[in-house]
Design a protein around this motif. Structure first.
Motif, PDB file in Angstrom:
ATOM      1  N   TRP A 154       0.829  -1.214   0.000  1.00  0.00           N
ATOM      2  CA  TRP A 154       0.000   0.000   0.000  1.00  0.00           C
ATOM      3  C   TRP A 154       0.859   1.257   0.000  1.00  0.00           C
ATOM      4  CZ3 TRP A 154      -3.537   1.845   4.619  1.00  0.00           C
ATOM      5  CH2 TRP A 154      -4.430   2.821   4.154  1.00  0.00           C
ATOM      6  N   ASP A 155       0.544   2.146  -0.930  1.00  0.00           N
ATOM      7  CA  ASP A 155       1.096   3.500  -0.927  1.00  0.00           C
ATOM      8  C   ASP A 155       2.584   3.553  -1.301  1.00  0.00           C
ATOM      9  OD1 ASP A 155       0.487   6.172  -0.757  1.00  0.00           O
ATOM     10  OD2 ASP A 155       0.930   6.352   1.385  1.00  0.00           O
ATOM     11  N   VAL A 156       3.117   2.482  -1.888  1.00  0.00           N
ATOM     12  CA  VAL A 156       4.497   2.561  -2.400  1.00  0.00           C
ATOM     13  C   VAL A 156       4.418   2.849  -3.898  1.00  0.00           C
ATOM     14  CG1 VAL A 156       6.712   1.407  -2.704  1.00  0.00           C
ATOM     15  CG2 VAL A 156       5.391   1.050  -0.608  1.00  0.00           C
ATOM     16  N   VAL A 157       4.583   4.120  -4.206  1.00  0.00           N
ATOM     17  CA  VAL A 157       4.364   4.613  -5.560  1.00  0.00           C
ATOM     18  C   VAL A 157       5.715   4.973  -6.165  1.00  0.00           C
ATOM     19  CG1 VAL A 157       3.318   6.523  -6.859  1.00  0.00           C
ATOM     20  CG2 VAL A 157       2.087   5.488  -4.949  1.00  0.00           C
ATOM     21  N   HIS A 158       5.893   4.636  -7.447  1.00  0.00           N
ATOM     22  CA  HIS A 158       7.059   5.123  -8.182  1.00  0.00           C
ATOM     23  C   HIS A 158       6.572   5.983  -9.337  1.00  0.00           C
ATOM     24  CE1 HIS A 158       9.792   2.505  -6.003  1.00  0.00           C
ATOM     25  NE2 HIS A 158       9.031   1.455  -6.281  1.00  0.00           N
ATOM     26  N   GLY A 159       7.476   6.846  -9.790  1.00  0.00           N
ATOM     27  CA  GLY A 159       7.145   7.685 -10.939  1.00  0.00           C
ATOM     28  C   GLY A 159       8.343   7.757 -11.861  1.00  0.00           C
ATOM     29  N   ILE A 160       8.123   8.325 -13.041  1.00  0.00           N
ATOM     30  CA  ILE A 160       9.260   8.514 -13.936  1.00  0.00           C
ATOM     31  C   ILE A 160       9.136   9.855 -14.652  1.00  0.00           C
ATOM     32  CG2 ILE A 160       8.152   7.220 -15.841  1.00  0.00           C
ATOM     33  CD1 ILE A 160      11.032   6.319 -16.650  1.00  0.00           C
ATOM     34  N   GLY A 161      10.266  10.566 -14.690  1.00  0.00           N
ATOM     35  CA  GLY A 161      10.378  11.784 -15.484  1.00  0.00           C
ATOM     36  C   GLY A 161      11.701  11.710 -16.214  1.00  0.00           C
ATOM     37  N   ILE A 162      11.739  12.223 -17.442  1.00  0.00           N
ATOM     38  CA  ILE A 162      12.993  12.204 -18.199  1.00  0.00           C
ATOM     39  C   ILE A 162      13.258  13.590 -18.764  1.00  0.00           C
ATOM     40  CG2 ILE A 162      11.851  11.298 -20.296  1.00  0.00           C
ATOM     41  CD1 ILE A 162      14.590   9.722 -20.720  1.00  0.00           C
ATOM     42  N   LYS A 163      14.493  13.993 -18.715  1.00  0.00           N
ATOM     43  CA  LYS A 163      14.885  15.337 -19.140  1.00  0.00           C
ATOM     44  C   LYS A 163      14.374  15.661 -20.544  1.00  0.00           C
ATOM     45  CE  LYS A 163      19.013  18.091 -20.055  1.00  0.00           C
ATOM     46  NZ  LYS A 163      20.471  18.072 -20.224  1.00  0.00           N
ATOM     47  N   GLY A 164      13.792  16.838 -20.679  1.00  0.00           N
ATOM     48  CA  GLY A 164      13.400  17.331 -22.001  1.00  0.00           C
ATOM     49  C   GLY A 164      12.113  16.734 -22.549  1.00  0.00           C
ATOM     50  N   ALA A 165      11.458  15.849 -21.779  1.00  0.00           N
ATOM     51  CA  ALA A 165      10.219  15.249 -22.288  1.00  0.00           C
ATOM     52  C   ALA A 165       9.121  16.307 -22.332  1.00  0.00           C
ATOM     53  CB  ALA A 165       9.789  14.071 -21.412  1.00  0.00           C
ATOM     54  N   ASN A 166       8.462  16.394 -23.464  1.00  0.00           N
ATOM     55  CA  ASN A 166       7.364  17.339 -23.629  1.00  0.00           C
ATOM     56  C   ASN A 166       6.092  16.679 -23.080  1.00  0.00           C
ATOM     57  OD1 ASN A 166       5.668  19.336 -24.495  1.00  0.00           O
ATOM     58  ND2 ASN A 166       5.802  18.800 -26.658  1.00  0.00           N
ATOM     59  N   ASN A 167       6.123  16.403 -21.789  1.00  0.00           N
ATOM     60  CA  ASN A 167       5.081  15.580 -21.176  1.00  0.00           C
ATOM     61  C   ASN A 167       5.192  15.760 -19.663  1.00  0.00           C
ATOM     62  OD1 ASN A 167       3.048  13.703 -20.971  1.00  0.00           O
ATOM     63  ND2 ASN A 167       4.067  12.169 -22.231  1.00  0.00           N
ATOM     64  N   ALA A 168       4.197  15.265 -18.925  1.00  0.00           N
ATOM     65  CA  ALA A 168       4.314  15.284 -17.465  1.00  0.00           C
ATOM     66  C   ALA A 168       5.026  14.021 -17.017  1.00  0.00           C
ATOM     67  CB  ALA A 168       2.932  15.337 -16.834  1.00  0.00           C
ATOM     68  N   GLU A 169       5.417  13.990 -15.757  1.00  0.00           N
ATOM     69  CA  GLU A 169       5.851  12.721 -15.176  1.00  0.00           C
ATOM     70  C   GLU A 169       4.655  11.760 -15.173  1.00  0.00           C
ATOM     71  OE1 GLU A 169       5.726  11.976 -11.168  1.00  0.00           O
ATOM     72  OE2 GLU A 169       4.134  13.403 -10.787  1.00  0.00           O
ATOM     73  N   ILE A 170       4.917  10.509 -14.919  1.00  0.00           N
ATOM     74  CA  ILE A 170       3.857   9.515 -14.784  1.00  0.00           C
ATOM     75  C   ILE A 170       4.013   8.881 -13.409  1.00  0.00           C
ATOM     76  CG2 ILE A 170       2.948   7.352 -15.736  1.00  0.00           C
ATOM     77  CD1 ILE A 170       2.791   9.652 -17.736  1.00  0.00           C
ATOM     78  N   LEU A 171       2.958   8.904 -12.607  1.00  0.00           N
ATOM     79  CA  LEU A 171       2.981   8.205 -11.318  1.00  0.00           C
ATOM     80  C   LEU A 171       2.319   6.851 -11.493  1.00  0.00           C
ATOM     81  CD1 LEU A 171       1.968  10.444  -8.273  1.00  0.00           C
ATOM     82  CD2 LEU A 171       4.251   9.719  -8.975  1.00  0.00           C
ATOM     83  N   VAL A 172       2.924   5.829 -10.894  1.00  0.00           N
ATOM     84  CA  VAL A 172       2.391   4.478 -11.080  1.00  0.00           C
ATOM     85  C   VAL A 172       2.125   3.852  -9.707  1.00  0.00           C
ATOM     86  CG1 VAL A 172       2.694   2.302 -12.310  1.00  0.00           C
ATOM     87  CG2 VAL A 172       3.912   4.336 -13.100  1.00  0.00           C
ATOM     88  N   ALA A 173       0.866   3.482  -9.468  1.00  0.00           N
ATOM     89  CA  ALA A 173       0.477   2.874  -8.188  1.00  0.00           C
ATOM     90  C   ALA A 173       0.946   1.419  -8.156  1.00  0.00           C
ATOM     91  CB  ALA A 173      -1.037   2.953  -8.027  1.00  0.00           C
ATOM     92  N   PRO A 174       1.051   0.814  -6.962  1.00  0.00           N
ATOM     93  CA  PRO A 174       1.495  -0.577  -6.860  1.00  0.00           C
ATOM     94  C   PRO A 174       0.638  -1.512  -7.719  1.00  0.00           C
ATOM     95  CG  PRO A 174       1.227   0.402  -4.676  1.00  0.00           C
ATOM     96  CD  PRO A 174       0.754   1.410  -5.661  1.00  0.00           C
ATOM     97  N   GLY A 175       1.286  -2.268  -8.598  1.00  0.00           N
ATOM     98  CA  GLY A 175       0.571  -3.240  -9.431  1.00  0.00           C
ATOM     99  C   GLY A 175       0.069  -2.680 -10.750  1.00  0.00           C
ATOM    100  N   GLN A 176       0.321  -1.380 -11.002  1.00  0.00           N
ATOM    101  CA  GLN A 176      -0.179  -0.729 -12.212  1.00  0.00           C
ATOM    102  C   GLN A 176       0.914  -0.603 -13.276  1.00  0.00           C
ATOM    103  OE1 GLN A 176      -1.600   3.203 -11.229  1.00  0.00           O
ATOM    104  NE2 GLN A 176      -3.606   2.810 -12.111  1.00  0.00           N
ATOM    105  N   THR A 177       0.487  -0.493 -14.534  1.00  0.00           N
ATOM    106  CA  THR A 177       1.400  -0.176 -15.632  1.00  0.00           C
ATOM    107  C   THR A 177       0.942   1.136 -16.250  1.00  0.00           C
ATOM    108  OG1 THR A 177       1.729  -2.522 -16.081  1.00  0.00           O
ATOM    109  CG2 THR A 177       2.347  -0.987 -17.829  1.00  0.00           C
ATOM    110  N   LYS A 178       1.869   2.070 -16.420  1.00  0.00           N
ATOM    111  CA  LYS A 178       1.539   3.348 -17.054  1.00  0.00           C
ATOM    112  C   LYS A 178       2.611   3.668 -18.091  1.00  0.00           C
ATOM    113  CE  LYS A 178      -2.284   4.818 -15.259  1.00  0.00           C
ATOM    114  NZ  LYS A 178      -2.499   5.443 -13.974  1.00  0.00           N
TER     115      LYS A 178
END
Ligand SMILES: [Cu+2]
Length: 658
Positions: free
Chosen positions: A585-609
Motif C-alpha cells: 500500500w502507498d508505495v508509488v514510483h514515478g518517472i520523469g525524463i529530461k526534455g520530455a514534452n510531457n508530465a511525469e507519470i505516477l504508477v500505483a502498486p501493481g499498475q502499468t503506465k
C-alpha cells in the motif's frame, strides 16, 4: 466586526447595483457574525493526529475541472481526483492509458469546468459506490470509482451546450441526468443565423441509464424541449421518485444581453419529467433516432487502458399531446436551484431574482395534472396553474436565494447569494427561523446527507465565491473559501473557514464507514492485463519496430530495470511502459525524463503506465523516480543515450555491474 461585514457587503453589492433593494431587506432582518465560542468550535473540528474524520467530503473543482476530497469535520485536504483536466501531478491525461478519457467529438480536450458531484444512491441514500460529476463546457459526465478514487469513465452528451443541470442521480441510481444550459440548434453542426434562435435552437434533457452492477453509463434518450436555459436538476424521492425536476430561465428566449433580456418575465418554469414513463415510451418505440457524434470513454476489463467508443446516434423524444410525461411549473423568477425535501413532497426553487422562496407540492402537482389545471401549453407541454401547485412562499429570504438542502428534522437551509447568508426555514410554517452570514457571496451549500431521504445533518458546508480578507492575502486572486457550520442545534454555528481548490460549486458528503473499508490498497499484479505490463522484473526488455521503441520497464525499491539504455535515435517515438511491481500500500514510483514534452507519470502498486517521449537532440538523458519511495530514492535513476537519426549504435539495455 459588524460594520466591517457591512462594508464588505456594500462593496459586493455595488457590483450588482442592488444596494437600495438590499437596504430594504436588511432593515428587517439584521444578520450577524456568529461564531461558536472558539474553544468549543476547536473541539468540534479537532480530529487527533492519526485519527480519521467521520465524513468524506467531495468538492467539485469548478474551473480546475477536478474533484477534491476532504475529511470532515477537520476539513483536512485528502486528495485531488483528476477528472476533466490534465493533471501533471499524477500524469492523468498525459499517460497513454488516460489520454483516451479526454477524447471528445471535438478532439482531445485538456480542460473543463466541473460543477456538481453526486454520489450514487440506493433507496434514496448515498451508497458510496461511485460519484458522478459533470463537465459544463464541453458537455460530459464522468464516473469516479470510490474503490480506487479514480476516474473510470467519461460520456460526452450530444446536442448539448453547457451541461450544467447535471450530474444528479435518481434514488436507486437508475439514471443520471444532464441538460443543456445554452440552447443550440438540435441538428448536428447546423450553421444558421443566431437570430433564428426561437425557430432553430432547442434544449435537450439527457437521461443516461446506469448499469446497476458496474455504474457504467449509457445515453438512453434525450427529450427535446423549448429553447430556454436549463439550469439545475434534481431527482425526486419516495412518492416523487419517478420524477426529475429541472429549473429553466430565459423563457424569454433571448440570445443577447441575457442580463436584461432574460429577466423580463415574472416567472419561468420548473420542468417536471416522469422519467419512468418517458423511458417506457422509448421502450415502446416512441421517439426517433437522430444522427449525433459523441464519445464514450472507459476502461474495458483489467487492461488499464481507456478506450474510445464513438457513438453516432441518439434517441430523441419530442413531447406530443397526451404523452403525459413532462409538465412546466411556473416558478418566480429566473430560478437557479431546484431541491426536493427528504419526504419527496416539497419541490423548492431558488429564484435568484425572486423575493420569496417558492415551494411546490408534489401531491398537489399530481392532483393538478389529474384535474388538468393547466394554464396553457408550450410546444405541447402543459403549463400547470401556479396556485394549484404552490404550497408555500417563504417570505423575507434575503436577496438572491439559490440552493436548498434539508436536515430531516423539518427544516430547510437556503443559500442566498447577494445578501451573502444562509437562511434556515420551517417546512411546516414556511417561516425563516434562523439566519447566518456567509463569507462572502455563497453559491451552493451542502448538508451531510442533506439531499437524501435520511439526512444525518450534523454539518453544513457553505461554498462561497470570494474570500477577500478572510485569510492571509495571496495576491489579487484569493482561493475560493468554504465554511463549516454545526447545524445539530437550533441555531447554525460557524466552526471553520478554509480555502479550497479550484472553485467548488457543489459538494457532497458521506459517512466514511460507507467507503473506507472498500478502498483498494493496491492493484493486484495477477489482475494486471495491460498488454505492455511486465509480469516479472526479469522480463524487462526493449523492442524496436521502425521508429517506435517500447521500453518494458519495471520498478521496485530502489531501481528501474533497465537503467542504462543505448541505441535510441533522434526521430524515435519512445514509450516507457513502467510497471510498478510493488504490492504494498502507498508505495508509488514515478518517472520523469529530461526534455520530455510531457508530465511525469505516477504508477500505483501493481499498475502499468506509459510515458511517451520523442527526443529531438542527441545526448545523454537522465531519468529518475519522481516519488520519494525509499531511503535510496535518490539512487533510483538511469540514463538514455540518444544518437543521431542515422546512427548505427546498437539497441542495448542493462541494469547492474559497473
Ligand atoms: Cu521510486
Amino acid at each position: 466586526m459588524k460594520n466591517q461585514k457591512s462594508n464588505k457587503l456594500r462593496s459586493l453589492l455595488v457590483g450588482v447595483g442592488l444596494i437600495a433593494v438590499a437596504g430594504l431587506i436588511f432593515a428587517g432582518c439584521p444578520s450577524q457574525q456568529r461564531v461558536m465560542d472558539s474553544g468549543d468550535a476547536a473541539q468540534k473540528v479537532y480530529v487527533a493526529p492519526g485519527e480519521h474524520d467521520e465524513y468524506y467530503g467531495f468538492f467539485s473543482g469548478g474551473y480546475s475541472g477536478q474533484l477534491s476530497v476532504w475529511g470532515l469535520p477537520s476539513s483536512r485536504f485528502l486528495k485531488v481526483i483528476p477528472v476533466f483536466s490534465q493533471d501533471p501531478e499524477t500524469g492523468y491525461g498525459y499517460s497513454e492509458e488516460t489520454k483516451p478519457l479526454l477524447q471528445t467529438s471535438y478532439g482531445f480536450i485538456p480542460w473543463d469546468d466541473s460543477h456538481h458531484p453526486h454520489i450514487s444512491q440506493t433507496d434514496g441514500n448515498a451508497d458510496g459506490r461511485w460519484i458522478y460529476i459533470n463537465a459544463n463546457n464541453t458537455p460530459r459526465i464522468a464516473r469516479i470509482d470510490l474503490k480506487t478514487f479514480e476516474t473510470k469513465e467519461i460520456l460526452e452528451l450530444p446536442n448539448t451546450g453547457g451541461n450544467h443541470a447535471s450530474s444528479f442521480v435518481t434514488e436507486n441510481s437508475e439514471y443520471v441526468i444532464g441538460a443543456t444550459r445554452f440552447s443550440i440548434p438540435y441538428e448536428m453542426d447546423l450553421d444558421v443565423p443566431i437570430d433564428s434562435y426561437s425557430d432553430e435552437f432547442r434544449g435537450a434533457l439527457s437521461f443516461i441509464e446506469l448499469d446497476p452492477e458496474t455504474g457504467m453509463m449509457n445515453m438512453d434518450f434525450q427529450i427535446l424541449v423549448p429553447p430556454y436555459n436549463y439550469d439545475l436538476g434534481r431527482a425526486g424521492k419516495g412518492p416523487s421518485g419517478d420524477w426529475v425536476f429541472f429549473t429553466t430561465y430565459n423563457t424569454e428566449e433571448a440570445h443577447t444581453m441575457l442580463e436584461v433580456n432574460a429577466s423580463r418575465y415574472d416567472k419561468d418554469y420548473i420542468a417536471a419529467v416522469n422519467w419512468r414513463k418517458a423511458a417506457e415510451l422509448v421502450r415502446n418505440g416512441a421517439g426517433e433516432t437522430m444522427d449525433a457524434e459523441y464519445y464514450h470513454n472507459y476502461y474495458e476489463g483489467n487492461q488499464g487502458i481507456a478506450i474510445n467508443d464513438v457513438k453516432n446516434q441518439v434517441t430523441v423524444l419530442t413531447p406530443e399531446d397526451g404523452q403525459d410525461f413532462i409538465y412546466f411549473l411556473p416558478t418566480p423568477k429566473s430560478p437557479h436551484g431546484v431541491d426536493i425535501d427528504p419526504t419527496g413532497e416539497y419541490i423548492v426553487a431558488g429564484g435568484k431574482l425572486a423575493t420569496v422562496i417558492p415551494v411546490h407540492s408534489f401531491s398537489q402537482m399530481i392532483d393538478a395534472i389529474e384535474n388538468e389545471r393547466f394554464d396553457g401549453h408550450v410546444e405541447n407541454i402543459p403549463i400547470l396553474d401556479y396556485d394549484a401547485t404552490i404550497v408555500g412562499e417563504v417570505e423575507n429570504p434575503g436577496l438572491g436565494p439559490l440552493h436548498t438542502e434539508f436536515d430531516g428534522r423539518g427544516y430547510a437551509y437556503t443559500s442566498v447569494y447577494i445578501s451573502s447568508e444562509i437562511v434556515k426555514w420551517s417546512l411546516d410554517t414556511f417561516e425563516v427561523v434562523d439566519r447566518i452570514d456567509a463569507y462572502y457571496s455563497i453559491g451552493h451549500l451542502m448538508i451531510t446527507g442533506g439531499d437524501t431521504k435520511n439526512p444525518d445533518a450534523r454539518y453544513m458546508i457553505g461554498l462561497t465565491k470570494t474570500a477577500k480578507d478572510r485569510y492571509l492575502p495571496t495576491g489579487p486572486k484569493q482561493n475560493h473559501p468554504a465554511q463549516l457550520y454545526d447545524i445539530s442545534g437550533d441555531r447554525m454555528e460557524l466552526l471553520l473557514d478554509f480555502p479550497t481548490i479550484g472553485e467548488p460549486h457543489y459538494a457532497q458528503a458521506i459517512h466514511a464507514d460507507l467507503i473506507k473499508d472498500n478502498v483498494a490498497q493496491i492493484y493486484e499484479m495477477e489482475d494486471n492485463d495491460h498488454p505492455h505490463a511486465l509480469r516479472r522484473i526479469a522480463d524487462n526488455r526493449i523492442e524496436r519496430d521502425g521508429d517506435v521503441v517500447r521500453v518494458y520497464m519495471g520498478s521496485v525499491r530502489s531501481h528501474f530495470r533497465p537503467d542504462n539504455i543505448e541505441g535510441i535515435r533522434v526521430g524515435d517515438t519512445v514509450y516507457f511502459h513502467l510497471t510498478n511491481l510493488e504490492q504494498e500500500w502507498d508505495v508509488v514510483h514515478g518517472i520523469g525524463i529530461k526534455g520530455a514534452n510531457n508530465a511525469e507519470i505516477l504508477v500505483a502498486p501493481g499498475q502499468t503506465k506509459t510515458l511517451k517521449w520523442e527526443p529531438t537532440r542527441t545526448g545523454i538523458y537522465p531519468f529518475y523516480c519522481t516519488a520519494f519511495c525509499s531511503a535510496l530514492h535518490q539512487e533510483m535513476q538511469g540514463y538514455v543515450r540518444v544518437s543521431a537519426a542515422d546512427s548505427d549504435v546498437e539497441l542495448t539495455w542493462r541494469t547492474g555491474t559497473n
